[in-house]
Design a protein around this motif. Structure first.
Motif, mmCIF file in Angstrom:
data_model
loop_
_atom_site.group_PDB
_atom_site.id
_atom_site.type_symbol
_atom_site.label_atom_id
_atom_site.label_comp_id
_atom_site.label_asym_id
_atom_site.label_seq_id
_atom_site.Cartn_x
_atom_site.Cartn_y
_atom_site.Cartn_z
ATOM 1 N N GLY A 48 0.810 -1.210 0.000
ATOM 2 C CA GLY A 48 0.000 0.000 0.000
ATOM 3 C C GLY A 48 0.842 1.257 0.000
ATOM 4 O O GLY A 48 0.586 2.196 -0.768
ATOM 5 N N VAL A 49 1.858 1.305 0.851
ATOM 6 C CA VAL A 49 2.737 2.470 0.915
ATOM 7 C C VAL A 49 3.446 2.673 -0.421
ATOM 8 O O VAL A 49 3.522 3.795 -0.935
ATOM 9 C CB VAL A 49 3.760 2.318 2.065
ATOM 10 C CG1 VAL A 49 4.838 3.378 1.989
ATOM 11 C CG2 VAL A 49 3.051 2.371 3.412
ATOM 12 N N ASP A 50 3.927 1.593 -1.008
ATOM 13 C CA ASP A 50 4.621 1.682 -2.292
ATOM 14 C C ASP A 50 3.686 2.169 -3.391
ATOM 15 O O ASP A 50 4.067 2.996 -4.228
ATOM 16 C CB ASP A 50 5.211 0.318 -2.655
ATOM 17 C CG ASP A 50 6.040 0.375 -3.918
ATOM 18 O OD1 ASP A 50 6.977 1.201 -3.974
ATOM 19 O OD2 ASP A 50 5.748 -0.403 -4.847
ATOM 20 N N THR A 51 2.460 1.686 -3.376
ATOM 21 C CA THR A 51 1.483 2.108 -4.382
ATOM 22 C C THR A 51 1.182 3.596 -4.241
ATOM 23 O O THR A 51 1.136 4.328 -5.243
ATOM 24 C CB THR A 51 0.186 1.284 -4.238
ATOM 25 O OG1 THR A 51 0.512 -0.095 -4.388
ATOM 26 C CG2 THR A 51 -0.834 1.681 -5.284
ATOM 27 N N VAL A 52 0.966 4.047 -3.010
ATOM 28 C CA VAL A 52 0.673 5.467 -2.779
ATOM 29 C C VAL A 52 1.834 6.337 -3.247
ATOM 30 O O VAL A 52 1.642 7.320 -3.967
ATOM 31 C CB VAL A 52 0.343 5.722 -1.291
ATOM 32 C CG1 VAL A 52 0.315 7.212 -0.982
ATOM 33 C CG2 VAL A 52 -0.980 5.076 -0.927
ATOM 34 N N PHE A 53 3.059 5.987 -2.838
ATOM 35 C CA PHE A 53 4.210 6.786 -3.253
ATOM 36 C C PHE A 53 4.418 6.720 -4.768
ATOM 37 O O PHE A 53 4.820 7.707 -5.389
ATOM 38 C CB PHE A 53 5.479 6.361 -2.512
ATOM 39 C CG PHE A 53 5.570 6.920 -1.132
ATOM 40 C CD1 PHE A 53 5.556 8.291 -0.904
ATOM 41 C CD2 PHE A 53 5.664 6.076 -0.037
ATOM 42 C CE1 PHE A 53 5.637 8.810 0.373
ATOM 43 C CE2 PHE A 53 5.740 6.581 1.242
ATOM 44 C CZ PHE A 53 5.722 7.958 1.457
ATOM 45 N N GLY A 54 4.144 5.579 -5.370
ATOM 46 C CA GLY A 54 4.258 5.463 -6.820
ATOM 47 C C GLY A 54 3.288 6.391 -7.529
ATOM 48 O O GLY A 54 3.650 7.046 -8.521
ATOM 49 N N GLU A 55 2.062 6.459 -7.028
ATOM 50 C CA GLU A 55 1.079 7.362 -7.629
ATOM 51 C C GLU A 55 1.475 8.821 -7.428
ATOM 52 O O GLU A 55 1.291 9.649 -8.325
ATOM 53 C CB GLU A 55 -0.312 7.097 -7.039
ATOM 54 C CG GLU A 55 -0.906 5.770 -7.453
ATOM 55 C CD GLU A 55 -1.047 5.621 -8.951
ATOM 56 O OE1 GLU A 55 -1.464 6.599 -9.620
ATOM 57 O OE2 GLU A 55 -0.728 4.535 -9.467
#
Length: 64
Positions: A48-55
């Motif tokens: 989740g953290v990686d997805t948020v930062f990726g976006e």
């Protein structure tokens, strides 16, 4: 530190090994299940953290 002969060393190792308290099968299973659950929770969290930062990074790069 004084040197000891190999026979004395082995006796000391055996004496220390007798002091080890091994976990029961139930303790081992419980710990393994707990580790698996925590590993899954942490994997989902970091996904989740990686997805948020990726976006966020995609959005910032789209501004340029």
């Amino acid at each position: 530190m004084a040197k000891i002969n190999p026979g004395e060393f082995m006796r000391q190792v055996q004496a220390e090994a007798r002091k080890v308290v091994w976990p029961t099968r139930q303790e081992t299973v419980t710990t393994a299940i707990f580790v698996a659950i925590m590993m899954t929770l942490l994997a989902v969290f970091f996904l989740g953290v990686d997805t948020v930062f990726g976006e966020i990074v995609k959005w910032l790069l789209s501004l340029a």
